[in-house]
Scaffold this motif. Structure first.
Motif, PDB file in Angstrom:
ATOM      1  N   ASP A   1       2.973  -6.463   1.349  1.00  3.51           N
ATOM      2  CA  ASP A   1       1.735  -5.736   1.068  1.00  3.51           C
ATOM      3  C   ASP A   1       1.018  -6.265  -0.171  1.00  3.51           C
ATOM      4  OD1 ASP A   1       2.243  -4.082   3.241  1.00  3.51           O
ATOM      5  OD2 ASP A   1       3.307  -2.607   2.018  1.00  3.51           O
ATOM      6  N   TYR A   2       1.716  -7.005  -1.012  1.00  2.00           N
ATOM      7  CA  TYR A   2       1.140  -7.498  -2.256  1.00  2.00           C
ATOM      8  C   TYR A   2       0.510  -8.886  -2.129  1.00  2.00           C
ATOM      9  CZ  TYR A   2       3.433  -3.653  -4.660  1.00  2.00           C
ATOM     10  OH  TYR A   2       3.814  -2.414  -5.086  1.00  2.00           O
ATOM     11  N   GLN A   3       0.428  -9.423  -0.948  1.00  2.00           N
ATOM     12  CA  GLN A   3      -0.084 -10.783  -0.795  1.00  2.00           C
ATOM     13  C   GLN A   3      -1.564 -10.903  -1.142  1.00  2.00           C
ATOM     14  OE1 GLN A   3       1.014 -12.332   3.007  1.00  2.00           O
ATOM     15  NE2 GLN A   3       3.180 -12.311   2.533  1.00  2.00           N
ATOM     16  N   THR A   4      -2.369  -9.937  -0.766  1.00  2.00           N
ATOM     17  CA  THR A   4      -3.789  -9.938  -1.128  1.00  2.00           C
ATOM     18  C   THR A   4      -4.181  -8.527  -1.535  1.00  2.00           C
ATOM     19  OG1 THR A   4      -4.643  -9.369   1.062  1.00  2.00           O
ATOM     20  CG2 THR A   4      -4.277 -11.723   0.610  1.00  2.00           C
ATOM     21  N   SER A   5      -5.331  -8.435  -2.172  1.00  2.00           N
ATOM     22  CA  SER A   5      -5.797  -7.101  -2.564  1.00  2.00           C
ATOM     23  C   SER A   5      -6.076  -6.248  -1.337  1.00  2.00           C
ATOM     24  CB  SER A   5      -7.042  -7.206  -3.444  1.00  2.00           C
ATOM     25  OG  SER A   5      -8.070  -7.872  -2.759  1.00  2.00           O
ATOM     26  N   ASN A   6      -6.608  -6.842  -0.277  1.00  2.00           N
ATOM     27  CA  ASN A   6      -6.899  -6.070   0.934  1.00  2.00           C
ATOM     28  C   ASN A   6      -5.638  -5.505   1.570  1.00  2.00           C
ATOM     29  OD1 ASN A   6      -9.632  -6.434   0.701  1.00  2.00           O
ATOM     30  ND2 ASN A   6      -9.690  -8.220   2.042  1.00  2.00           N
ATOM     31  N   THR A   7      -4.580  -6.302   1.654  1.00  2.00           N
ATOM     32  CA  THR A   7      -3.349  -5.795   2.256  1.00  2.00           C
ATOM     33  C   THR A   7      -2.719  -4.717   1.381  1.00  2.00           C
ATOM     34  OG1 THR A   7      -2.012  -7.565   1.280  1.00  2.00           O
ATOM     35  CG2 THR A   7      -2.822  -7.917   3.526  1.00  2.00           C
ATOM     36  N   LEU A   8      -2.813  -4.872   0.072  1.00  2.00           N
ATOM     37  CA  LEU A   8      -2.264  -3.867  -0.836  1.00  2.00           C
ATOM     38  C   LEU A   8      -3.039  -2.556  -0.735  1.00  2.00           C
ATOM     39  CD1 LEU A   8      -0.302  -2.999  -3.032  1.00  2.00           C
ATOM     40  CD2 LEU A   8      -1.866  -3.989  -4.703  1.00  2.00           C
ATOM     41  N   PHE A   9      -4.351  -2.643  -0.790  1.00  2.00           N
ATOM     42  CA  PHE A   9      -5.170  -1.432  -0.728  1.00  2.00           C
ATOM     43  C   PHE A   9      -4.962  -0.716   0.601  1.00  2.00           C
ATOM     44  CE2 PHE A   9      -8.598  -3.273  -3.785  1.00  2.00           C
ATOM     45  CZ  PHE A   9      -7.641  -3.375  -4.775  1.00  2.00           C
ATOM     46  N   TYR A  10      -4.908  -1.460   1.692  1.00  2.00           N
ATOM     47  CA  TYR A  10      -4.713  -0.864   3.006  1.00  2.00           C
ATOM     48  C   TYR A  10      -3.346  -0.174   3.089  1.00  2.00           C
ATOM     49  CZ  TYR A  10      -4.598  -0.437   8.089  1.00  2.00           C
ATOM     50  OH  TYR A  10      -4.514   0.049   9.362  1.00  2.00           O
ATOM     51  N   ALA A  11      -2.316  -0.823   2.564  1.00  2.00           N
ATOM     52  CA  ALA A  11      -0.969  -0.237   2.584  1.00  2.00           C
ATOM     53  C   ALA A  11      -0.914   1.046   1.749  1.00  2.00           C
ATOM     54  CB  ALA A  11       0.052  -1.247   2.073  1.00  2.00           C
ATOM     55  N   VAL A  12      -1.601   1.065   0.611  1.00  2.00           N
ATOM     56  CA  VAL A  12      -1.646   2.267  -0.228  1.00  2.00           C
ATOM     57  C   VAL A  12      -2.336   3.390   0.524  1.00  2.00           C
ATOM     58  CG1 VAL A  12      -2.654   3.274  -2.330  1.00  2.00           C
ATOM     59  CG2 VAL A  12      -1.511   1.050  -2.433  1.00  2.00           C
ATOM     60  N   TRP A  13      -3.479   3.097   1.138  1.00  5.74           N
ATOM     61  CA  TRP A  13      -4.213   4.131   1.881  1.00  5.74           C
ATOM     62  C   TRP A  13      -3.382   4.663   3.051  1.00  5.74           C
ATOM     63  CZ3 TRP A  13      -8.753   0.320   1.601  1.00  5.74           C
ATOM     64  CH2 TRP A  13      -9.458   0.503   0.417  1.00  5.74           C
ATOM     65  N   LEU A  14      -2.703   3.777   3.765  1.00 10.55           N
ATOM     66  CA  LEU A  14      -1.861   4.224   4.881  1.00 10.55           C
ATOM     67  C   LEU A  14      -0.726   5.125   4.396  1.00 10.55           C
ATOM     68  CD1 LEU A  14      -1.476   1.082   7.187  1.00 10.55           C
ATOM     69  CD2 LEU A  14      -2.801   3.156   7.618  1.00 10.55           C
ATOM     70  N   ALA A  15      -0.094   4.724   3.299  1.00 13.04           N
ATOM     71  CA  ALA A  15       1.028   5.513   2.767  1.00 13.04           C
ATOM     72  C   ALA A  15       0.554   6.883   2.298  1.00 13.04           C
ATOM     73  CB  ALA A  15       1.709   4.758   1.632  1.00 13.04           C
ATOM     74  N   LEU A  16      -0.545   6.923   1.573  1.00 17.72           N
ATOM     75  CA  LEU A  16      -1.037   8.216   1.085  1.00 17.72           C
ATOM     76  C   LEU A  16      -1.457   9.126   2.238  1.00 17.72           C
ATOM     77  CD1 LEU A  16      -3.092   7.130  -2.064  1.00 17.72           C
ATOM     78  CD2 LEU A  16      -0.850   8.224  -1.992  1.00 17.72           C
TER      79      LEU A  16
END
Length: 190
Positions: A160-175
């Motif tokens: 999830d930390y590979q790009t800002s988009n993948t990180l932000f998307y993973a955070v939104w999905l988790a929340l």
């Protein structure tokens, strides 16, 4: 998934008091970089390739969150800073949706004790929303600290930390999944 890998995310604002149910955490987006950059910490082995995670400047996701012991989560994210007006808007929105009297536990951060917040206290109390400020240096009393710990340690994967988009998307999905697919087991309140 590398369960032993730890990621360090810096708080957007470093307070001496680390108690904040409304935690403002900066998720700095990371991307793979070459191994020549020795100053970056090695994170782990992702599909047999070593990656060094390097922060991308200007990529920030700030999270605002309130969680109950029943895993009911109210959250909002912002790519910009979170001023007291943002907190007031979130608490205002929450105050209109309350079905019963509710107490929000906050620390004494500047954005929680700002004049804008104090001006709204009377209206919120009439709607059943009260604010309670914790004493300094008591993060063990803050449920949101556990939420952010679970998010960083268990719910986000190294990929999830590979790009800002993948990180932000993973955070939104988790929340969005908290209370439905993802749960935190809080100790019993006594």
């Amino acid at each position: 998934m590398l369960s032993s890998t730890r990621f360090v995310m810096k708080p957007l604002v470093c307070w001496k008091r680390k108690v904040r149910p409304v935690l403002l955490t900066s998720f700095t987006a990371m991307s793979p970089a070459s191994a020549k950059k020795a100053m970056c910490p090695m994170v782990g082995n992702l599909k047999t390739s070593r990656y060094i995670l390097r922060p991308q400047k200007g990529q920030r996701l700030n999270c605002f969150g309130l969680i109950s012991r029943q895993n009911q989560l109210h959250y909002a994210t912002s790519s910009g800073p979170i001023p007291s007006a943002f907190v007031v808007n979130q608490l205002e929105e929450l105050s209109w949706r309350l079905a019963k009297p509710t107490v929000i536990v906050l620390d004494n951060a500047r954005i929680h004790t700002d004049d804008k917040v104090r001006q709204r206290l009377k209206d919120w109390r009439q709607r059943g929303l009260s604010l309670f400020n914790l004493p300094p240096y008591s993060p063990q009393l803050n449920l949101a600290e556990r939420l952010w710990k679970e998010l960083k340690a268990r719910w986000l994967r190294p990929e999830d930390y590979q790009t800002s988009n993948t990180l932000f998307y993973a955070v939104w999905l988790a929340l969005a999944a908290v209370g439905q697919e993802l749960f935190i087991r809080f100790s019993e309140f006594k």
